[in-house]
Design an enzyme around this catalytic site. Structure first.
Site, PDB file in Angstrom:
ATOM      1  N   GLU A 270      23.917  -6.950  40.007  1.00  0.00           N
ATOM      2  CA  GLU A 270      24.134  -5.793  39.121  1.00  0.00           C
ATOM      3  C   GLU A 270      25.164  -4.843  39.738  1.00  0.00           C
ATOM      4  OE1 GLU A 270      22.967  -5.676  36.000  1.00  0.00           O
ATOM      5  OE2 GLU A 270      22.208  -7.641  36.572  1.00  0.00           O
ATOM      6  N   TRP A 273      28.308  -6.244  38.827  1.00  0.00           N
ATOM      7  CA  TRP A 273      28.699  -5.975  37.427  1.00  0.00           C
ATOM      8  C   TRP A 273      29.458  -4.648  37.368  1.00  0.00           C
ATOM      9  CZ3 TRP A 273      29.367  -8.424  33.039  1.00  0.00           C
ATOM     10  CH2 TRP A 273      28.646  -9.588  32.777  1.00  0.00           C
ATOM     11  N   TRP A 301      34.971  -2.552  10.575  1.00  0.00           N
ATOM     12  CA  TRP A 301      33.641  -1.997  10.850  1.00  0.00           C
ATOM     13  C   TRP A 301      33.231  -1.027   9.747  1.00  0.00           C
ATOM     14  CZ3 TRP A 301      31.164  -4.305  14.706  1.00  0.00           C
ATOM     15  CH2 TRP A 301      31.878  -4.818  15.785  1.00  0.00           C
ATOM     16  N   ASN A 336      18.258  -0.345  30.732  1.00  0.00           N
ATOM     17  CA  ASN A 336      19.378  -1.264  30.443  1.00  0.00           C
ATOM     18  C   ASN A 336      19.071  -2.239  29.309  1.00  0.00           C
ATOM     19  OD1 ASN A 336      21.949  -2.639  30.993  1.00  0.00           O
ATOM     20  ND2 ASN A 336      20.619  -4.309  31.637  1.00  0.00           N
ATOM     21  N   TRP A 354      31.706   0.016  17.342  1.00  0.00           N
ATOM     22  CA  TRP A 354      31.133   0.237  18.679  1.00  0.00           C
ATOM     23  C   TRP A 354      31.667   1.524  19.295  1.00  0.00           C
ATOM     24  CZ3 TRP A 354      34.593   0.426  22.745  1.00  0.00           C
ATOM     25  CH2 TRP A 354      35.866  -0.129  22.528  1.00  0.00           C
ATOM     26  N   TRP A 377      29.333  -1.601  25.917  1.00  0.00           N
ATOM     27  CA  TRP A 377      29.520  -1.538  24.455  1.00  0.00           C
ATOM     28  C   TRP A 377      30.333  -2.713  23.950  1.00  0.00           C
ATOM     29  CZ3 TRP A 377      27.064   0.532  20.596  1.00  0.00           C
ATOM     30  CH2 TRP A 377      26.155   1.555  20.886  1.00  0.00           C
TER      31      TRP A 377
END
Ligand code: FAD
Length: 468
Positions: A270, A273, A301, A336, A354, A377
Site C-alpha cells: 500500500e 501504491w 458522463w 479505503n 468522476w 478516482w
C-alpha cells in the site's frame, strides 16, 4: 548569508531531509528564517477539518522548534507575495520537492523571483521513498502499471531510500534570526473537534499502535470497515508529521520479527501504491484535468445534480454507500474499501463524472492527497492506468455483504437502520411493509428507496465506454 527553511509538506523535526540539509549547512553568523505559508494559491480544495488538522500539525511543529530555540513564522496568502516581502538580501531557500502540477508552477515562479534577487530555491526530495522520477523501466520510460512498478521498487530499495535523515540541532546556535514585519501572519488556532488530530505526537502514537496491534493482521483485516484494521496514517503521511521512511523501517522491523510476513508485505504494497500514484502525477501531469487514458475524456458522463446531491448527503438508498458518505461528511475520512465502493457507485451506477466525485472528496477528506485521490478516482471510473477493463463494476449489495457482513459499519453511520436485522441490512427495501414497521424504518419515509437499480447500470456503462 540568509538561509530560509520553508516548511511545506514534511511538518516534522525528525527524519527530515530538508531540515537536515538546512542544519548541516548552517554557518555561524548566518541569518535565518523558518517559515510556513498558508497559501491560498495552491490546490484549491481545503476543507475545514483538514485545516483543523493542519493547525494541529503547525502547533506541534512550532512547539518543537521553540524547545530547540528556534521560531516558526507562519504567514498567509500567496507565497510569491510573501517572498516579495521577505527577501532583502542574497538568500538560499530550502524546501521539499512537490510534484503536483500547481506546486511545480508555483515553485517555478518563486525560483524565477529568487534568481532575480540573486537568490536560490533549493528543493530536496523527502515525501516519497524514491526520489522524483527515480523508478523507471529499463528503457527509461515511466511505469504505468502498478505490479511491474512495485517489482522494480522492490529490486531498487536499499538503505539509501529508508535510512533516517538525522537532524542535528546542536551544531550551531550562533545564528541571527530575522522576522519580516510586513507579510500577513496566519492566525494559528488549536485543532478542535476533529476525530483525527494533527501533529507528530499523534502520528507517532498511531504508528506505534499499528506496529504493535495492526501490521500482523493487516492483510486479513484491511478490507473490513467495521474493524480497526488499518493504520489511519494517511493524513500524517500527507502532511509529513510521520516520515515515509519511518513507516517503511517499522514494516521492515516487523517483517524480521513475525511469522505473518504476508500481512506486513501487504501494508508495504500500500505504501508503494502511494509511490505509484506520485509517479503517475509526476510523469503524466495532465491527469489533473482529465482521464489518464485520454480517449475516455470523450465519455458523455451524466451531470444530474439531484442524484449527485443524494450521493453527497448519503441518501442513495444503498446503505454501504450512504454510510461511507456520512462518515466522510462527519469525520473527514472514509475507509479505503468504502472509498472504492462509493466512487464506483457514483461513476458506474449513477454514471456521474468522476471529476465531481474527486472534487467532493478533495473538499472533505483530511488526508486529501492529490495523487492518491486522483488515482483512486480514475481507478474507480476505469479512466486510469489500471489494467482491469471498464466493465468491472462493483455490486454494492455484494460488496456490503462481503465486507460489512454484520452491518456494523452501516449501523454506525446510518442510525435509522439500527434495528434492521442482518438479513436486510444491505438491502433494506427488500423488507415487507410489515417488517419495515416491525424494525422501525419505513422505506421512502425514514430511509430512501434506492435512487437507481444496480442491475441496469452495467448496460449503460458498456454502451458509453464502447462508444469511445
Ligand atoms: C476514490 C479514492 C480516493 C482516495 N483518496 C485518497 C487521498 O486523498 N489521500 C490518501 O492518502 N489516500 C487516498 N486514497 C487511498 C486510500 O483510501 C487511503 O490512503 C487509505 O484509506 C488511508 O487509510 P490508512 O492510512 O488507514 O491506510 P493503510 O491501509 O494503513 O495504508 C497505509 C498507507 O498507504 C497509503 N495507501 C493505502 N492505500 C492506498 C491507495 N489505494 N492509494 C494510494 N496510497 C495508499 C496511504 O498513505 C496509507 O496511509 C483514495 C482511494 C480511493 C479509492
Amino acid at each position: 548569508m540568509v538561509k530560509i527553511l520553508w516548511f511545506r509538506k514534511n511538518l516534522r523535526l525528525q527524519d527530515n531531509r530538508v531540515l537536515k540539509v538546512f542544519l548541516d549547512e548552517l554557518q555561524p553568523d548566518d541569518e535565518i528564517l523558518i517559515l510556513y505559508i498558508k497559501n491560498n494559491n495552491s490546490y484549491k480544495y481545503f476543507g475545514e477539518k483538514r485545516i483543523n488538522f493542519l493547525n494541529g500539525c503547525l502547533n506541534d511543529l512550532e512547539n518543537g522548534l521553540h524547545q530547540k530555540g528556534y521560531n516558526l513564522h507562519i504567514f498567509m496568502g500567496n507565497s510569491l507575495n510573501a517572498f516579495n516581502g521577505i527577501i532583502r538580501n542574497k538568500s538560499l531557500v530550502y524546501a521539499d520537492r512537490q510534484i503536483e502540477p500547481y506546486c511545480i508552477e508555483r515553485d517555478r515562479k518563486i525560483s524565477d523571483f529568487l534568481k532575480s534577487k540573486g537568490s536560490e530555491l533549493r528543493l530536496v526530495d523527502d515525501t516519497t521513498l524514491f526520489d522524483t522520477g527515480e523508478v523507471l523501466k529499463p528503457d527509461g520510460l515511466p511505469y504505468t502499471v502498478y505490479t511491474p512498478f512495485k517489482n522494480r521498487c522492490e529490486s531498487l530499495l536499499s538503505d539509501r531510500h529508508y535510512s533516517e535523515a538525522k537532524c542535528d540541532f546542536g551544531k550551531t546556535k550562533d545564528f541571527k534570526e530575522f522576522a519580516p514585519a510586513n507579510v500577513p501572519k496566519y492566525d494559528l488556532k488549536t485543532d478542535e473537534g476533529n476525530t483525527l488530530k494533527g501533529g507528530r505526537t499523534e502520528g507517532l502514537e498511531l504508528l506505534k499502535r499499528f506496529y504493535r496491534q495492526g501490521m500482523e493482521k493487516y492483510k486479513s483485516q484491511r478490507d473490513f470497515p467495521g474493524t480497526d484494521g488499518t493504520s489511519l496514517l494517511s493524513p500524517h503521511l500527507h502532511f509529513g508529521t510521520v516520515s515515509i521512511r519511518e513507516c517503511y523501517r517499522a514494516a521492515l522491523k516487523k517483517l524480521n520479527e513475525t511469522n505473518s510476513k504476508d500481512e506486513v508485505r501487504t501494508w508495504i504494497n500500500e505504501l508503494l501504491w502511494r509511490e505509484f500514484y506520485y509517479n503517475i502525477t509526476n510523469h503524466f501531469p495532465y491527469v489533473i484535468d482529465g482521464a489518464f487514458k485520454k480517449q475516455y475524456d470523450k465519455i458523455k458522463w451524466s451531470y444530474d445534480k439531484d442524484l449527485f446531491r443524494k450521493w453527497c448527503e448519503g441518501k442513495t438508498g444503498y446503505p454501504i454507500v450512504d454510510a461511507g458518505m456520512r462518515q466522510l461528511n462527519t469525520e473527514g475520512r472514509m475507509h479505503n474499501r468504502v472509498r472504492m465502493i462509493t466512487a464506483m457507485f457514483l461513476t458506474k451506477d449513477l454514471f456521474i463524472d468522476w471529476k465531481w466525485g474527486e472534487k467532493y472528496f478533495a473538499e472533505h477528506l483530511i488526508d486529501l492527497d492529490f495523487s492518491s485521490n486522483n488515482g483512486g478516482w480514475q481507478w474507480s471510473a476505469s479512466t486510469g492506468c489500471d489494467a482491469q477493463p471498464y466493465f468491472r463494476i462493483f455490486n454494492p449489495y455484494l460488496q456490503s455483504a462481503k465486507f460489512d457482513p454484520e452491518g456494523v459499519y452501516i449501523k454506525k453511520y446510518v442510525p435509522e437502520l439500527t434495528n434492521v436485522p442482518v438479513k436486510y441490512i444491505h438491502e433494506p427495501n427488500a423488507m415487507s411493509q410489515e417488517q419495515q414497521k416491525q424494525y422501525g424504518v419505513i422505506i421512502g419515509k425514514d430511509y430512501p428507496f434506492p435512487v437507481v437499480e444496480h442491475s441496469k447500470a452495467k448496460d449503460r456503462v458498456l454502451k458509453e465506454f464502447k462508444a469511445v
